[in-house]
Each structure stands twice: as structure tokens, then as C-alpha cells.
Design a protein around this motif. Structure first.
Motif, PDB file in Angstrom:
ATOM      1  N   ILE A 131       0.980  -1.116   0.080  1.00  0.00           N
ATOM      2  CA  ILE A 131      -0.012  -0.075   0.123  1.00  0.00           C
ATOM      3  C   ILE A 131       0.975   1.122   0.050  1.00  0.00           C
ATOM      4  N   HIS A 133      -0.501   4.231   1.386  1.00  0.00           N
ATOM      5  CA  HIS A 133      -0.654   4.934   2.746  1.00  0.00           C
ATOM      6  C   HIS A 133      -1.762   4.076   3.461  1.00  0.00           C
ATOM      7  N   GLU A 136      -5.373   3.468   3.274  1.00  0.00           N
ATOM      8  CA  GLU A 136      -6.018   2.602   2.321  1.00  0.00           C
ATOM      9  C   GLU A 136      -6.396   1.468   3.037  1.00  0.00           C
TER      10      GLU A 136
END
Length: 410
Positions: A131, A133, A136
Motif C-alpha cells: 500500500i 498510505h 488505504e
């Protein structure tokens, strides 16, 4: 009077009223008019004594604060350290702690774990999937989670946390459970090598050897496709996860049952038989199960790409193998060699006859059990099902004279 009051810092006292003293004394004033002056003098003396007393108290308190600040106080320094240890926790690597996220950014998140300083969750440690961030995956300020300590920041002695480690532990535990339950799962093929393909199951990367693939598709054609799989080996310590597509397909075919007729395609020929694709799984049509007549060369009867009907003889779920037969579908011995079209036309009819013979053999076996083991307490129903003796049966028992005799082989 004012100079005495100035000696006490912070004290405030209402000034004496001087409204009556501001006027000059008149000889004509009586004793009654002098009373307010006497009263003011008495009040002034009482306030002076009270201020002196307060001054002594303040000076004594100041001296005690300087020389013995904890004297007479029940909560001392030892009590403070004891209370601190009570709310302290084990900060060793591998320890699981609960915390609340209170700040997020591109680097990760800051977590309050009730320690002396906040802990840091890096974005690469926030999820087992890649990911950019933490938000998310739903990690926003205010979210409570359980983390595991994986390190310490040398710059500020803050702890480094991970959610990914816990997620991997849960994924391995889930795979062990699915293996124990022997269930079929879906896995996405994400890569290939010289030995097989790599598939992702429950977030973990597992290996599927080519010998455990039942499809005719190449490894490259399977990339980014979902295939049914079963677990062969789950070893978290060795990070080893082995899967089988063949076992999964065999399990799906098991619902057809022995005696079922399926449509298949010849994939390859071997001296000992032909491999038939029956809906995604390879079944073996052994040379002895092609026809009642002897087949010396399989290529004279079958060719790769031929479509034919076959009957399921058996299936080995553990090894992911299915045994097939066209021999059982022949109306007369040798038809598979002389007239295979007739065999396929009569396939369902011959399979039904085969199943009836199987059912008859089972009924005979049940009858033999009752005949030679009457003490078993079991009875045979009209449809050939064994069960306990019931009160609605005749007292003299069952008449087995019409049942065929058991065939005894040497």
C-alpha cells in the motif's frame, strides 16, 4: 499601617474607613461621637494580630518546603515510581500491545500505546499487501488495533510497531485450518518458474508444482487467473506452502460418483494408457479398461484431441487421480475397437446397467451378513438397507429364499 501590610506579599485587606477622621475635632462633640474612633482603633489592632499570625504560618510553610518538602505527604516519590511500574508494559520485541492511532502521514502512523513516548507504524509494516498510505486499509486517527513490537528507533527510543506480522500469523493459522478441513479454495496465479506456478491463497504465496496442475493451459496462460486448489503442505516455520490443483479438481469430480458418465478429451497417450481431460482434471484410461478385447497399440484406438465418453471407476482424493473406463460401456465385447460410436451412443444405458450390478452385489453382501451373522441384530429392508430389527417384522424373521446366493471365489 500601609508599610506593615506591604510586608505580606499577596495579601489584600480592605482599608480602614477614614471618612469620620477626615473632619477636624470639635470641642462641642459629645462622648457618643467619639465611639466610632475607638471602634476603628480596636478593629485595626485585631487585623494586625491576624496578619502577624498568617505571616508566621507562611514563613513556616516556606521553610518546610525548602527543607522537607515531602514531610506529611502520603504520596511520596516511591509511590510515584510504584504507580508508574503498575501501568508500564513489556516493550521487548515480539510483544503484542494495544494502541490507538492519533496521526497518519505518507510514512505511516503514530500510535498511542500508553508508553512514555508514542510508537511508530511504518507504511510497509501496516499491511501484508503493498500500500502507499495507511488510510488505504482503514487506519485513520481514532482506530484501535493490536500491534506487535518489531524494533526500537535509536534516535528517540520510540518503539516500532507492525500489523503485517500479525496478519501473516493469522493467514498461516487460517491455512492450517483449511488444510485440516480438507476444503477447496481459490488461488490467484501470480508467477511461474521451471517447477510450477506461484499462487496467492489467504494472502500467502504458495507453490503449485506442474505435477499438481490438471489443466492443459501453460503457466503463462494461467497468470492472473483463479484456479481451485487444496493444501498439500503448510509449514510456517519453513515458510513452505505447497498446493494442488489436481486434488481440488478430483474433489470436485467426486460428486459424480462411481459409475457416472462424463465427456472427456484425450490429452496424451502412454504405453500403459491414455490421459483424458474431464473438465479440468486428468483421468487415466488404462489400456486394460479401453475394451474387453486386448488392445496392443493404444494409438490404433485413440488419438490426442479425440472426444469420447468415459465412465468413472474410482477416484483417489489424496493423490488427485481418477480412474476411467470405456470397457464398461461396451454393449458387446470389442465394440470400442470396432464401433466406438455405438459405445458412446449406449454409454448412459450401459452405465445404468453397471450401477444396477453394483447395487445387486451390495445387496447380496448384506444378505450374506444377515445369513451368517444373525446375532448382529440387524435386518435387511426391501430396498437393501441394513438396519436394527423392528417390532413390525414377522416373528419368524425374513424370508431370504428369493435372494441370490453369494458368489464365493477361491
Amino acid at each position: 499601617m500601609a508599610s506593615l501590610a506591604q510586608q505580606f506579599t499577596g495579601l489584600r485587606c480592605s482599608p480602614l474607613s477614614t471618612s469620620r477622621l477626615s473632619k477636624p475635632f470639635s470641642p462641642t462633640q459629645t462622648k457618643t461621637t467619639l465611639l466610632p474612633i475607638v471602634s476603628a482603633s480596636v478593629i485595626s489592632n485585631a487585623q494586625t494580630k491576624e496578619r502577624l499570625k498568617l505571616k508566621e504560618i507562611f514563613e513556616d510553610a516556606q521553610e518546610r518546603c525548602r527543607t522537607a518538602p515531602m514531610e506529611g505527604v502520603s504520596f511520596n516519590l516511591d509511590s510515584f515510581y510504584s504507580a508508574l511500574e503498575k501501568y508500564d508494559f513489556n516493550s521487548e520485541i515480539g510483544t503484542k500491545v494495544k494502541g490507538v492511532i492519533f496521526h497518519t502521514d505518507n510514512k505511516g502512523a503514530l500510535v498511542d500505546i500508553t508508553a512514555k513516548s508514542s510508537a511508530h507504524l511504518k507504511v510497509e509494516d501496516a499491511c501484508m499487501h503493498k500500500i502507499k498510505h495507511v488510510e488505504e486499509v482503514g487506519l485513520v486517527p481514532g482506530v484501535k488495533e493490536e500491534f506487535v513490537i518489531i524494533g526500537e528507533n535509536e534516535d528517540d527510543d520510540s518503539l516500532i510497531l507492525s500489523l503485517k506480522t500479525i496478519q501473516f500469523e493469522l493467514a498461516w493459522e487460517r491455512c492450517r485450518q483449511l488444510q485440516a478441513e480438507d476444503v477447496v479454495v481459490k488461488g490467484r496465479v501470480v508467477g511461474a518458474n521451471k517447477g510450477g506456478v506461484v499462487a496467492v491463497v489467504e494472502g500467502l504465496r504458495g507453490f503449485v508444482p506442474f505435477s499438481q496442475l490438471s489443466t492443459k493451459s501453460t503457466a503463462e496462460e494461467l497468470i492472473e487467473k483463479d484456479i481451485p486448489l487444496k493444501f498439500v503442505e503448510v509449514d510456517e516455520e519453513q515458510s513452505r506452502l505447497v498446493l494442488s490443483n489436481r486434488k481440488a479438481m478430483a474433489d470436485n469430480q467426486a460428486q459424480l460418483g462411481i459409475g457416472s458418465v462424463v465427456l472427456g478429451t484425450v490429452q496424451s497417450l502412454k504405453p500403459y494408457g491414455a490421459f483424458i481431460d474431464i473438465g479440468g482434471i486428468n483421468g487415466l484410461l488404462h489400456v486394460s479398461q479401453i475394451s474387453h478385447d486386448r488392445v496392443s497399440d493404444i494409438a490404433t484406438v485413440l488419438q490426442p484431441g479425440d472426444t469420447l465418453k468415459v465412465m468413472i471407476l474410482s477416484h483417489d482424493r489424496e493423490r488427485g487421480r481418477v480412474s476411467l473406463s470405456t470397457k464398461k460401456l461396451e454393449p458387446t465385447p470389442g465394440d470400442m475397437i470396432r464401433n466406438p460410436t455405438l459405445v458412446f451412443e449406449k454409454a448412459e444405458e450401459m452405465a445404468q446397467t453397471f450401477r444396477q450390478r453394483i447395487a445387486q452385489a451390495e445387496a447380496m453382501a448384506r444378505a450374506d451378513m444377515l445369513r451368517f451373522q444373525p446375532e448382529s441384530g440387524l435386518t435387511l429392508s426391501s430396498d437393501g438397507i441394513l438396519g436394527p430389527v423392528t417390532s413390525d417384522l414377522p416373528v419368524e424373521g425374513l424370508d431370504l429364499s428369493d435372494l441370490p446366493s453369494a458368489v464365493v471365489t477361491e
